[in-house]
Design a protein around this motif. Structure first.
Motif, PDB file in Angstrom:
ATOM      1  N   UNK A  35     -10.864   4.875  -5.030  1.00 12.39           N
ATOM      2  CA  UNK A  35      -9.940   3.789  -5.342  1.00 12.39           C
ATOM      3  C   UNK A  35     -10.284   2.564  -4.506  1.00 12.39           C
ATOM      4  N   UNK A  37      -8.146  -0.850  -3.006  1.00 14.94           N
ATOM      5  CA  UNK A  37      -6.849  -1.495  -2.826  1.00 14.94           C
ATOM      6  C   UNK A  37      -7.083  -2.855  -2.204  1.00 14.94           C
ATOM      7  N   UNK A  42      -1.939  -2.842  -5.481  1.00 10.37           N
ATOM      8  CA  UNK A  42      -1.870  -1.387  -5.491  1.00 10.37           C
ATOM      9  C   UNK A  42      -3.270  -0.797  -5.624  1.00 10.37           C
ATOM     10  N   UNK A  43      -3.323   0.491  -5.759  1.00  8.53           N
ATOM     11  CA  UNK A  43      -4.616   1.160  -5.849  1.00  8.53           C
ATOM     12  C   UNK A  43      -5.155   1.062  -7.266  1.00  8.53           C
ATOM     13  N   UNK A  58     -14.268   3.422 -14.365  1.00  5.23           N
ATOM     14  CA  UNK A  58     -13.184   2.764 -15.078  1.00  5.23           C
ATOM     15  C   UNK A  58     -13.650   1.386 -15.538  1.00  5.23           C
ATOM     16  N   UNK A  92     -10.563   3.910  -0.819  1.00  4.49           N
ATOM     17  CA  UNK A  92      -9.991   5.223  -0.505  1.00  4.49           C
ATOM     18  C   UNK A  92     -10.573   6.285  -1.410  1.00  4.49           C
ATOM     19  N   UNK A 104      -5.265  11.667   0.134  1.00  5.09           N
ATOM     20  CA  UNK A 104      -6.156  10.543   0.354  1.00  5.09           C
ATOM     21  C   UNK A 104      -6.866  10.648   1.699  1.00  5.09           C
ATOM     22  N   UNK A 105      -8.074  10.100   1.714  1.00  2.64           N
ATOM     23  CA  UNK A 105      -8.719   9.835   2.982  1.00  2.64           C
ATOM     24  C   UNK A 105      -8.003   8.681   3.668  1.00  2.64           C
TER      25      UNK A 105
ATOM     26  N   UNK B  43      -3.069   5.144   4.606  1.00  2.00           N
ATOM     27  CA  UNK B  43      -3.261   5.618   3.247  1.00  2.00           C
ATOM     28  C   UNK B  43      -1.927   6.066   2.660  1.00  2.00           C
ATOM     29  N   UNK B  87       5.222   3.441  -3.656  1.00  2.00           N
ATOM     30  CA  UNK B  87       4.372   3.382  -4.839  1.00  2.00           C
ATOM     31  C   UNK B  87       4.855   4.390  -5.874  1.00  2.00           C
ATOM     32  N   UNK B  98      -1.313   4.193 -10.278  1.00  2.00           N
ATOM     33  CA  UNK B  98      -0.367   3.709  -9.281  1.00  2.00           C
ATOM     34  C   UNK B  98       0.288   2.412  -9.730  1.00  2.00           C
ATOM     35  N   UNK B  99       1.557   2.300  -9.432  1.00  2.00           N
ATOM     36  CA  UNK B  99       2.212   1.011  -9.560  1.00  2.00           C
ATOM     37  C   UNK B  99       1.796   0.112  -8.418  1.00  2.00           C
ATOM     38  N   UNK B 100       2.203  -1.136  -8.501  1.00  2.00           N
ATOM     39  CA  UNK B 100       1.799  -2.110  -7.484  1.00  2.00           C
ATOM     40  C   UNK B 100       2.544  -1.932  -6.172  1.00  2.00           C
TER      41      UNK B 100
END
Lengths: 113, 108
Positions: A35, A37, A42-43, A58, A92, A104-105, B43, B87, B98-100
């Motif tokens: 991901x 960010x 957001x992610x 993606x 991430x 998550x890392x 994270x 989130x 994910x949402x913002x």
């Protein structure tokens, strides 16, 4: 739960260079996710990394810019290539071991100057 | 339209207050839903899962309304330590969206 070790935790890089981020999981997982960010955002999923096959990217992300390796079931790398300041972000890695929860890392905070 | 939408806030609330966040999702194929908490420079970490029947964990209550495609999170008796970004997350076919995020600041 899953323990994920991600490194480096942060780096400051010159534009035009590349940075490889590593992610090590404490157990075998089928899929690993990368991901991004961006500040205040957001992610966003970059790609899904499966062991033994090419990563699935993606929309908006391409292999030439973000090559991914997945040599075994516990390890993956993401490379941010030919960096520009727009690549400054937190990156991430994530896994979900057959259950819905995502682990998550710690993230890699990248600044490109 | 974003697949998962949240009010970014910030929500500034006094200690002890009750605060509610809502989240809407557009993919009707989404199977599971979660609230994650992300502290500054950290994270995201799972806060709780969301079920149609409602899910309560201490001061936190999560609810899912599939018909209206929204998810809510209620925090009662807010603590300073609740300050974070929350989130909203939807899972479909192992893809996590994910949402913002909604930023919460609990004020002394």
């Amino acid at each position: 739960s899953a323990v994920i070790s991600q490194k480096p935790s942060r780096d400051i890089c010159q534009r035009g260079t590349s940075l490889t981020i590593q992610c090590q999981v404490d157990s075998q997982v089928t899929m690993m996710f990368w991901y991004r960010q961006q500040p205040g955002q957001s992610l966003t999923l970059i790609a899904t990394a499966n062991q033994g096959s090419e990563a699935t990217y993606e929309s908006g992300f391409v292999i030439d810019k973000f090559p991914i390796s997945r040599p075994n079931l516990t390890f993956s790398t993401l490379t941010v290539s030919n960096m520009s300041p727009e690549d400054s972000s937190i990156y991430l890695c994530s896994v979900n071991r057959g259950v819905p929860e995502a682990f998550f890392g710690q993230g890699t905070r990248l600044t490109v100057v | 339209r974003k697949e998962v939408e949240q009010d970014p806030g910030p929500f500034n609330v006094p200690e002890g207050a009750t605060v509610a966040f809502n989240c809407t999702y557009s993919n009707s194929a989404s199977q599971s839903f979660f609230w994650y908490r992300q502290d500054c420079r950290k994270e995201p970490k799972l806060l709780m899962s969301v079920y149609s029947s409602g899910n309560e964990d201490g001061r936190f209550t999560a609810q899912l309304n599939r018909a209206s495609q929204y998810i809510s999170l209620l925090i009662r008796d807010s603590k300073l330590s609740d300050s974070a970004t929350y989130l909203c997350v939807a899972l479909s076919y192992q893809k996590v969206t994910f949402g913002t995020g909604t930023k919460l600041q609990v004020i002394p």
